[in-house]
Design a protein around this motif. Structure first.
Motif, PDB file in Angstrom:
ATOM      1  N   TRP A 109      -8.375   3.396   4.360  1.00 57.31           N
ATOM      2  CA  TRP A 109      -9.463   2.451   2.825  1.00 57.31           C
ATOM      3  C   TRP A 109      -9.171   2.056   1.142  1.00 57.31           C
ATOM      4  O   TRP A 109      -9.601   0.912   1.305  1.00 57.31           O
ATOM      5  CB  TRP A 109     -10.902   4.001   2.394  1.00 57.31           C
ATOM      6  CG  TRP A 109     -11.464   3.706   1.658  1.00 57.31           C
ATOM      7  CD1 TRP A 109     -10.804   4.110   0.389  1.00 57.31           C
ATOM      8  CD2 TRP A 109     -12.588   2.638   1.452  1.00 57.31           C
ATOM      9  NE1 TRP A 109     -12.167   3.573  -0.565  1.00 57.31           N
ATOM     10  CE2 TRP A 109     -12.598   2.488   0.554  1.00 57.31           C
ATOM     11  CE3 TRP A 109     -13.019   2.094   2.576  1.00 57.31           C
ATOM     12  CZ2 TRP A 109     -14.536   1.547   0.156  1.00 57.31           C
ATOM     13  CZ3 TRP A 109     -14.070   1.370   2.196  1.00 57.31           C
ATOM     14  CH2 TRP A 109     -14.489   1.437   1.278  1.00 57.31           C
ATOM     15  N   LYS A 110      -8.184   2.479   1.188  1.00 60.38           N
ATOM     16  CA  LYS A 110      -7.638   2.176  -0.232  1.00 60.38           C
ATOM     17  C   LYS A 110      -6.997   0.674   0.486  1.00 60.38           C
ATOM     18  O   LYS A 110      -6.726  -0.754  -0.331  1.00 60.38           O
ATOM     19  CB  LYS A 110      -6.713   3.427  -0.361  1.00 60.38           C
ATOM     20  CG  LYS A 110      -6.710   4.599  -1.063  1.00 60.38           C
ATOM     21  CD  LYS A 110      -6.238   5.152  -1.674  1.00 60.38           C
ATOM     22  CE  LYS A 110      -6.612   6.666  -2.121  1.00 60.38           C
ATOM     23  NZ  LYS A 110      -5.628   7.936  -2.702  1.00 60.38           N
ATOM     24  N   TYR A 130      -9.870  -1.767   0.963  1.00 63.66           N
ATOM     25  CA  TYR A 130     -10.585  -1.697  -0.381  1.00 63.66           C
ATOM     26  C   TYR A 130      -9.542  -2.644  -1.663  1.00 63.66           C
ATOM     27  O   TYR A 130     -10.504  -3.640  -2.040  1.00 63.66           O
ATOM     28  CB  TYR A 130     -10.544  -0.446  -1.117  1.00 63.66           C
ATOM     29  CG  TYR A 130     -11.974  -0.966  -1.690  1.00 63.66           C
ATOM     30  CD1 TYR A 130     -13.323  -1.308  -1.792  1.00 63.66           C
ATOM     31  CD2 TYR A 130     -11.708  -0.343  -3.625  1.00 63.66           C
ATOM     32  CE1 TYR A 130     -14.379  -0.850  -2.299  1.00 63.66           C
ATOM     33  CE2 TYR A 130     -12.971  -0.684  -4.190  1.00 63.66           C
ATOM     34  CZ  TYR A 130     -13.678  -0.713  -3.958  1.00 63.66           C
ATOM     35  OH  TYR A 130     -14.821  -0.778  -4.911  1.00 63.66           O
ATOM     36  N   SER A 136      -9.902  -6.560  -0.832  1.00 62.50           N
ATOM     37  CA  SER A 136     -10.721  -6.853  -0.932  1.00 62.50           C
ATOM     38  C   SER A 136     -11.562  -7.633  -1.962  1.00 62.50           C
ATOM     39  O   SER A 136     -10.776  -7.260  -3.017  1.00 62.50           O
ATOM     40  CB  SER A 136     -12.296  -6.052  -0.535  1.00 62.50           C
ATOM     41  OG  SER A 136     -11.427  -6.137   0.924  1.00 62.50           O
ATOM     42  N   THR A 167     -16.994  -7.891  -1.475  1.00 61.93           N
ATOM     43  CA  THR A 167     -16.826  -7.372   0.464  1.00 61.93           C
ATOM     44  C   THR A 167     -16.789  -6.252  -0.353  1.00 61.93           C
ATOM     45  O   THR A 167     -16.947  -5.087   0.980  1.00 61.93           O
ATOM     46  CB  THR A 167     -15.180  -8.143   0.299  1.00 61.93           C
ATOM     47  OG1 THR A 167     -15.608  -9.259   0.747  1.00 61.93           O
ATOM     48  CG2 THR A 167     -15.053  -6.709   1.919  1.00 61.93           C
ATOM     49  N   LYS A 168     -15.485  -5.777  -1.759  1.00 64.82           N
ATOM     50  CA  LYS A 168     -15.304  -4.378  -2.122  1.00 64.82           C
ATOM     51  C   LYS A 168     -16.921  -3.542  -2.064  1.00 64.82           C
ATOM     52  O   LYS A 168     -16.734  -2.427  -1.236  1.00 64.82           O
ATOM     53  CB  LYS A 168     -15.094  -4.051  -3.542  1.00 64.82           C
ATOM     54  CG  LYS A 168     -13.670  -4.386  -2.993  1.00 64.82           C
ATOM     55  CD  LYS A 168     -12.976  -4.671  -4.484  1.00 64.82           C
ATOM     56  CE  LYS A 168     -11.506  -4.892  -3.842  1.00 64.82           C
ATOM     57  NZ  LYS A 168     -10.980  -4.104  -5.764  1.00 64.82           N
ATOM     58  N   LEU A 205     -18.289  -2.739   1.572  1.00 65.32           N
ATOM     59  CA  LEU A 205     -17.694  -1.822   2.310  1.00 65.32           C
ATOM     60  C   LEU A 205     -17.515  -0.202   1.408  1.00 65.32           C
ATOM     61  O   LEU A 205     -18.174   0.338   2.248  1.00 65.32           O
ATOM     62  CB  LEU A 205     -16.436  -2.285   1.953  1.00 65.32           C
ATOM     63  CG  LEU A 205     -15.392  -3.349   2.873  1.00 65.32           C
ATOM     64  CD1 LEU A 205     -14.259  -3.330   2.226  1.00 65.32           C
ATOM     65  CD2 LEU A 205     -15.509  -2.924   4.283  1.00 65.32           C
ATOM     66  N   LEU A 206     -17.848  -0.025   0.493  1.00 64.93           N
ATOM     67  CA  LEU A 206     -18.710   0.585  -0.554  1.00 64.93           C
ATOM     68  C   LEU A 206     -19.813   1.135   0.450  1.00 64.93           C
ATOM     69  O   LEU A 206     -19.728   2.509   0.523  1.00 64.93           O
ATOM     70  CB  LEU A 206     -18.509   0.910  -1.854  1.00 64.93           C
ATOM     71  CG  LEU A 206     -17.802   2.254  -2.975  1.00 64.93           C
ATOM     72  CD1 LEU A 206     -17.661   2.959  -2.139  1.00 64.93           C
ATOM     73  CD2 LEU A 206     -18.071   2.118  -4.313  1.00 64.93           C
ATOM     74  N   GLN A 265     -18.571   2.754   4.090  1.00 64.57           N
ATOM     75  CA  GLN A 265     -18.050   3.964   3.648  1.00 64.57           C
ATOM     76  C   GLN A 265     -19.568   4.702   3.005  1.00 64.57           C
ATOM     77  O   GLN A 265     -18.904   5.934   4.511  1.00 64.57           O
ATOM     78  CB  GLN A 265     -16.832   3.726   3.276  1.00 64.57           C
ATOM     79  CG  GLN A 265     -16.086   5.069   3.264  1.00 64.57           C
ATOM     80  CD  GLN A 265     -15.537   4.790   4.567  1.00 64.57           C
ATOM     81  OE1 GLN A 265     -15.595   4.116   5.693  1.00 64.57           O
ATOM     82  NE2 GLN A 265     -15.208   6.059   4.525  1.00 64.57           N
TER      83      GLN A 265
END
Length: 130
Positions: A60-61, A64, A67, A71-72, A75-76, A79
């Motif tokens: 994940w890190k 992220y 990105s 996109t962040k 993605l957040l 998730q």
């Protein structure tokens, strides 16, 4: 989008339950060398889940950090939806209907496999960016 995420998540759990658990070597070793009690087996399962969580956090890190802002954000959101799903997944093993074996062997196995699948998905997203 939400309908797609629900279908994707449901398909993921069905796939996880249809396959035999592919326990990691440390889990197998822990079970094999344990005293065979439920608390020992539960500890082995807890350690396996923790190892998979650690791998997920690394994936994940990495993704992220690499990105862009839009996109962040996406993605957040994804998730967070997956985390909510993960918290509900596999609970039928933990509720007691499958006995202590379900609680101490099948529940952590199901949870660890689910986390490993998510890690693979996150890694594949990163591969798409290369």
């Amino acid at each position: 989008m939400r309908g797609f995420v629900c279908v994707f998540l449901a398909a993921g759990i069905v796939g996880a339950l249809a396959l035999p658990a592919a326990a990691d070597e440390a889990y197998k070793r822990c079970i094999d060398t344990s005293d065979g009690t439920n608390p020992a087996w539960a500890a082995c399962g807890g350690e396996w889940v923790a190892r998979e969580d650690a791998k997920l956090n690394v994936a994940w890190k990495r993704l992220y950090a690499a990105s862009e802002p839009a996109t962040k954000k996406d993605l957040l959101e994804e998730q967070r939806a997956w985390n909510a799903f993960k918290d509900k997944a596999c609970q039928f093993y933990a509720n007691g209907d499958f006995g202590r074996e379900g609680q101490v062997l099948h529940f952590p196995s199901c949870r660890a496999e689910l986390i490993a699948q998510r890690t693979a998905v996150l890694d594949s997203y990163g591969a798409d960016r290369r």
